[in-house]
Scaffold this active site. Structure first.
Site, PDB file in Angstrom:
ATOM      1  N   LYS A  19      26.851  -4.826  -5.373  1.00  0.00           N
ATOM      2  CA  LYS A  19      27.265  -4.443  -4.021  1.00  0.00           C
ATOM      3  C   LYS A  19      28.683  -3.861  -4.034  1.00  0.00           C
ATOM      4  CE  LYS A  19      24.369  -8.042  -1.956  1.00  0.00           C
ATOM      5  NZ  LYS A  19      24.358  -9.251  -1.100  1.00  0.00           N
ATOM      6  N   TYR A  74      16.759  -3.537   3.595  1.00  0.00           N
ATOM      7  CA  TYR A  74      16.933  -4.838   4.233  1.00  0.00           C
ATOM      8  C   TYR A  74      16.068  -4.995   5.490  1.00  0.00           C
ATOM      9  CZ  TYR A  74      20.899  -5.752   1.140  1.00  0.00           C
ATOM     10  OH  TYR A  74      21.685  -5.964   0.042  1.00  0.00           O
ATOM     11  N   ASN A 121      29.052 -11.591  -1.809  1.00  0.00           N
ATOM     12  CA  ASN A 121      28.426 -12.251  -2.961  1.00  0.00           C
ATOM     13  C   ASN A 121      28.047 -11.278  -4.078  1.00  0.00           C
ATOM     14  OD1 ASN A 121      26.052 -11.130  -1.997  1.00  0.00           O
ATOM     15  ND2 ASN A 121      25.097 -13.072  -1.480  1.00  0.00           N
ATOM     16  N   HIS A 143      22.785  -8.159  -5.538  1.00  0.00           N
ATOM     17  CA  HIS A 143      21.451  -8.397  -4.974  1.00  0.00           C
ATOM     18  C   HIS A 143      20.463  -8.411  -6.127  1.00  0.00           C
ATOM     19  CE1 HIS A 143      17.739  -7.854  -2.677  1.00  0.00           C
ATOM     20  NE2 HIS A 143      17.427  -6.976  -3.609  1.00  0.00           N
ATOM     21  N   GLU A 146      11.365  -2.423  -4.075  1.00  0.00           N
ATOM     22  CA  GLU A 146      12.770  -2.007  -4.113  1.00  0.00           C
ATOM     23  C   GLU A 146      13.009  -0.924  -5.164  1.00  0.00           C
ATOM     24  OE1 GLU A 146      14.614  -6.247  -2.520  1.00  0.00           O
ATOM     25  OE2 GLU A 146      14.550  -5.861  -4.675  1.00  0.00           O
TER      26      GLU A 146
END
Length: 183
Positions: A43, A83, A146, A149, A160
């Site tokens: 990310k 998402y 965080n 992913h 994905e």
């Protein structure tokens, strides 16, 4: 050779062929499992903090094979598709905005049980619940930052991967270390 001896020899041959075929089926099944793929994305916070190499290193050291990777600035539309399952959640607009705030590094990794193992390597979604030694346990403090992913199932990985990569971007190759990683 008598008819009975011929019959025994024929049965023994069939048994031997059956054993050989079962062995090849077993090897083939293991080889097919080695081809499982997962989608991993670093990310914007992971990219900005310079953690891309350290994260790639962990997957390579584990023995997984990188088959696709790129650096990109994901569009809002792509992120909303990615998402979509979270679209009803109150944090969804902030998540999309955050993911669109900088470059990301989407990747496809391949190997035996790579989805499950990859998730364990990442740690819990909430870094506070992640064990030391996991990516989030070592590099993160808050859920909203965080850094990574990872697909949670083979089916979501396939979805994905198809969303972020064209088939021609997935490189088929055999690492020289393959025989040292898999039986």
């Amino acid at each position: 050779m008598t008819a009975a001896a011929n019959s025994v020899a024929t049965v023994e041959n069939f048994l031997m062929i059956g054993i050989i075929l079962a062995l090849f089926a077993s090897i083939s099944n293991v080889m097919a499992n080695n081809k499982e793929r997962t989608f991993i994305m670093i990310k914007p916070d992971g990219v900005q903090r310079g953690l891309v190499g350290k994260i790639i290193e962990r997957f390579e050291q584990k023995g997984f094979k990188l088959v696709a990777m790129k650096v990109m600035w994901a569009s809002k539309e792509l992120l909303e598709k990615h998402y979509a399952d979270l679209s009803s959640r109150p944090f969804f607009p902030g998540l999309v905005s955050y993911m669109n705030s900088g470059p990301v590094v989407p990747m496809v990794w391949e190997g035996l049980n790579v989805v499950k193992t990859g998730r364990r390597m990442l740690g819990e979604t909430n870094p506070a619940d992640s064990l030391p030694g996991t990516i989030r346990g070592d590099f993160c403090i808050q859920v909203g930052r965080n850094i990574i992913h990872g697909s949670d199932a083979v089916e979501s990985a396939d979805k994905e991967i198809g969303l972020w990569f064209d088939e021609k971007e997935l490189v088929a190759w055999k690492p020289a270390t393959n025989d040292w990683v898999y039986e």
